[in-house]
Scaffold this motif. Structure first.
Motif, mmCIF file in Angstrom:
data_model
loop_
_atom_site.group_PDB
_atom_site.id
_atom_site.type_symbol
_atom_site.label_atom_id
_atom_site.label_comp_id
_atom_site.label_asym_id
_atom_site.label_seq_id
_atom_site.Cartn_x
_atom_site.Cartn_y
_atom_site.Cartn_z
ATOM 1 N N ASN A 18 0.838 -1.190 0.000
ATOM 2 C CA ASN A 18 0.000 0.000 0.000
ATOM 3 C C ASN A 18 0.879 1.248 0.000
ATOM 4 O OD1 ASN A 18 -1.827 2.068 0.545
ATOM 5 N ND2 ASN A 18 -3.240 0.620 1.457
ATOM 6 N N MET A 19 1.035 1.832 -1.176
ATOM 7 C CA MET A 19 1.952 2.963 -1.322
ATOM 8 C C MET A 19 1.438 4.228 -0.646
ATOM 9 S SD MET A 19 4.710 2.350 -2.715
ATOM 10 C CE MET A 19 4.823 0.759 -1.995
ATOM 11 N N GLN A 20 0.111 4.298 -0.473
ATOM 12 C CA GLN A 20 -0.430 5.499 0.169
ATOM 13 C C GLN A 20 0.039 5.573 1.616
ATOM 14 O OE1 GLN A 20 -3.338 4.844 2.330
ATOM 15 N NE2 GLN A 20 -3.438 6.957 3.030
ATOM 16 N N VAL A 41 2.836 4.320 2.785
ATOM 17 C CA VAL A 41 4.258 4.677 2.739
ATOM 18 C C VAL A 41 4.417 6.186 2.545
ATOM 19 C CG1 VAL A 41 6.402 4.293 1.484
ATOM 20 C CG2 VAL A 41 4.868 2.405 1.884
#
Lengths: 258, 158
Positions: free
Chosen positions: A80-82, A84
């Motif tokens: 989940n890049m959000q 990060v």
């Protein structure tokens, strides 16, 4: 500025929490290490040492000759890049002295993993695999067969992941479904080269992110993390190929090695 | 002149089909909505750049390496500008270049060797596809890491 024992413990907890979030949502090891250290140092520690292993992180903070060490297990919660991005933003704000330890903790606890609309994801993944069939030189029939197969496989993958099934079982099942659907495309001879759809429709199951993370971890000195990620993605690829072979044996269509 | 136009058309078609997987996989990785447009641009640019390099006869590993190194620098610029970690843009943008098909062919070859016995043809399929996967993948990640390996050398980027 000297920190009390309680303040040091609190600081260590905040830093390890940030590291844990990054680890669980698929950040590369260098980023986990740097961000945790930066948050700890910005909150007043003299030194932060941290050891990252594939399923846990251990962190020690040093303040005025005293060490505090703590460990956190890190269960995989999906890439989940959000999350990060948000942790990184908090880290930058701490470094500019805009937040204190209490505020950082509150903000980290408030973070919620953002998920895209699942039907939109299914649609985009369908078109993605269909685009791959174009790259392999497929015609319009292969394009649409791939779209249907990949979308259905993606729906199955989301459903199984939602019910917390083992990822290896999940990927094998999705590969089985995609290959079975595209095999019917081969049987009814849809278009010039229906075998292309068989190859393109399983590409949604390529573990691309862990593979890239694996190599970049190893390049930057985190060999054990790199090996763990590499082995994990290889196992995923093997279970995908078992799903494909099972379907090909059952239907009696071969499209890969012949 | 006509040849150049035809080639340009191919290049644009390639870029058009490349932005779709970049955005699709970016959504699987839950990249924030505002950043999807960068993934689309990165994916289209990177894949069409590799198409161009392949057209001039550069081997696929080196073409992948150069294209993904470019993406690494582009990601560096974006990440400094928006204060967002680099993998958010770069990984989704290189997803269209991942050698997934080679990887699965190698694995399926292994499974077939087990079921139908050893044969030179199967072994050739396994070795060729496996090695190609390995080299393309290493080139890809190494290219992305070039800015932090050569310029930043351990300092944080954002």
């Amino acid at each position: 500025m000297s920190l009390s024992k309680e303040q040091q413990t609190e600081l260590t907890r905040v830093a390890v929490f940030a590291g844990q979030i990054l680890h669980q949502h698929g950040a590369e090891s260098r980023l986990i290490e740097q961000t945790t250290q930066r948050i700890g140092l910005a909150l007043g520690a003299e030194n932060i040492e941290l050891s990252i292993s594939p399923d846990a992180i251990v962190i020690t903070s040093l303040v005025a000759g005293h060490c505090v060490t703590t460990t956190r297990r890190c269960y995989d919660r999906g890439i989940n890049m959000q999350m990060v991005c948000d942790v990184q933003r908090i880290c930058v704000m701490v470094e500019k002295q805009l937040l204190d330890a209490k505020e950082v903790k509150k903000r980290l606890q408030r973070l919620k993993p953002f998920k895209h609309n699942r039907w939109l994801v299914v649609l985009m993944i369908g078109f993605s695999c269909a685009s791959f069939s174009h790259f392999f030189g497929g015609d319009r029939a292969a394009y649409w067969v791939t779209f249907v197969a990949a979308s259905l496989a993606m729906i199955l993958r989301q459903e199984l992941a939602h019910r917390q099934h083992n990822p290896f079982v999940n990927f094998a099942a999705a590969a089985f479904v995609a290959t079975t659907i595209t095999s019917f495309g081969v049987i009814v001879e849809a278009g010039e080269n229906p075998q292309i759809a068989m190859a393109a429709s399983v590409l949604l199951l390529v573990p691309g992110f862990p593979l890239i993370n694996a190599v970049s971890d190893m390049l930057k000195g985190h060999i054990n993390m790199g090996i763990a990620r590499w082995v994990f993605s290889t196992l995923l690829a093997i279970s995908v190929s078992i799903g494909i072979v099972a379907s090909m044996t059952l239907i009696g269509v071969s499209g890969w090695t012949s | 002149m006509n040849d150049v136009m035809n080639f340009l058309l191919l290049l644009i078609t390639d870029a058009w089909f490349a932005w779709v997987p970049a955005v699709g996989f970016a959504m699987v990785f839950n990249v924030p909505r505002k950043m999807l447009i960068f993934c689309a641009a990165g994916g289209a640019l990177t894949h069409s750049f590799r198409f161009l390099l392949l057209h001039f006869g550069i081997p696929i590993e080196w073409a992948t390496f150069i294209a993904s190194a470019n993406m690494g620098f582009l990601g560096l610029y974006w990440s400094r500008k928006h204060l967002i970690p680099r993998p958010v843009f770069t990984v989704a943008s290189v997803i269209p270049m991942i050698p997934g098909s080679y990887a699965f062919t190698a694995m399926i070859g292994l499974v077939e060797i087990n079921t139908s016995g050893y044969s030179l043809e199967l072994m050739q399929i396994v070795m060729e596809n496996g090695l190609r996967t390995l080299f393309i993948l290493t080139a890809l990640s190494f290219g992305l890491a070039i800015p932090s390996i050569l310029i930043y050398r351990g300092r944080p980027i954002v």
